[in-house]
Design an enzyme around this catalytic site. Sequence first.
Site, PDB file in Angstrom:
ATOM      1  N   LYS B  44       0.717  -1.291   0.034  1.00  0.00           N
ATOM      2  CA  LYS B  44      -0.264  -0.500   0.122  1.00  0.00           C
ATOM      3  C   LYS B  44       0.602   1.567   0.053  1.00  0.00           C
ATOM      4  CE  LYS B  44      -3.938  -1.734  -0.031  1.00  0.00           C
ATOM      5  NZ  LYS B  44      -5.266  -1.753  -0.768  1.00  0.00           N
ATOM      6  N   SER B 261      -3.409 -12.181   4.350  1.00  0.00           N
ATOM      7  CA  SER B 261      -3.163 -12.065   3.297  1.00  0.00           C
ATOM      8  C   SER B 261      -2.430 -12.639   2.149  1.00  0.00           C
ATOM      9  CB  SER B 261      -4.522 -11.015   2.723  1.00  0.00           C
ATOM     10  OG  SER B 261      -2.763  -9.678   2.737  1.00  0.00           O
TER      11      SER B 261
END
Lengths: 103, 315
Positions: B44, B261
């Site tokens: 991110k 994840s």
Amino acid sequence: MSVSVNLPTVLRVHAGGTKTVEAEGATVGEALRDLEAKYPGLVGQVINDEGALHKFVNVYVNDDDVRYLSSLDTPLGPSDEISILPAVAGGAVDQSGFPGEAA
Amino acid sequence: MAVYGSMTELIGNTPLVDISALSPNENVRILMKLEGQNPGGSVKDRIALSMIEAAEAEGRLVPGSVLIEPSSGNTGIGLAMICKARGYHLKVVLATNVSIERRQLLEVWGAEIIESPGAEGSNGAVRRAQKLAAEHPDWVFLYQYANPANPKAHYEGTGPEIWRDCPEVTHFVAGLGTSGTLLGVGRFLKERNPAIKVLAVEPPAGEIVDGLRNLEDGYIPPIFIEGNGAELLDGKRIVRPRESIEWTRRLTEVGVFAGLSTGAILAGAVKTAAGIEQGTIVTIACDGGWKYLSTGAWTDDLDTVESRAREITYF
């Protein structure tokens, strides 16, 4: 062919609170339409008036999203399971419609 | 190795490592791009920088500006790191059920945390941020789910890096959160080689979202719709929490310490590998495992970790 259909929390109200229902059909579309007779109001939440999948609903055969297979024409095999889940923002998928998950 | 002018120059150019030892098919290589190597610790950082620089270029962001963003953690952390260095004040709308380390990291970077109910998951955080942004038009709302600078960061960064390092790629497997990674990398790779398959892995359950009262409350990221995501993707598969944890553990066999994840994405990549004859799968490790130590994911009993994982949002 009889297959299991796992319902998300939001749709169970149409099936008397049941988490998993049985449906007959050779394709995903046939199986879902078979549910309409048994559970009025349920399928209208999944398939829209144009006969396509509702925008905010994802339908899976086993773990695969049918939108990327043949959508409602996706064929079903004897041990297949259908799961219906609402589309949500990344980071929070409602998996309550899957077998073996906490409800 | 050169001297870098600032930490933001370290964003991107992450390493691609061969983890084929975990492939179930000897004719299929699996390569993983380690995004945890970014300075803020996750993939991110790329979109945080891209969205901030786009807003600066438009003149929307000036020193002293206030930003608001919904985040399950990583975007908030990336933004907070850059905001602190550039003199912006960041407010992050965070679901209450994220791992403690995510909250701590936001505090490290001086972000203000606005809580949203964990039971509403990311949908709830998005709605809260939208409402606050509407009430405070002077705040800058980058809105990662709708900001074209999100997929652009991957179209201009992650995608070209993969193509440079591995032009033999046949499949790209990544997680579907905002959809930015899949859209940006997927479009770039398909423009270079239309035969490349782009496959999405949907996140495993965080909090079970019983808060969703009707299907009209559903949410599809605007960038996914605008970027024709449904046409771009070749497949989408969901992965359960247990598989995610199992594959997060298996990754340590090849020396990769990654977040939950990543385990989910690897589970998807492994299934893909098993279902094809041969090829090279490129996949993404979104972040390192550090922020998940409190979940006991590597060390506690699998059943215990699985039930705990349901209660946290980790995508």
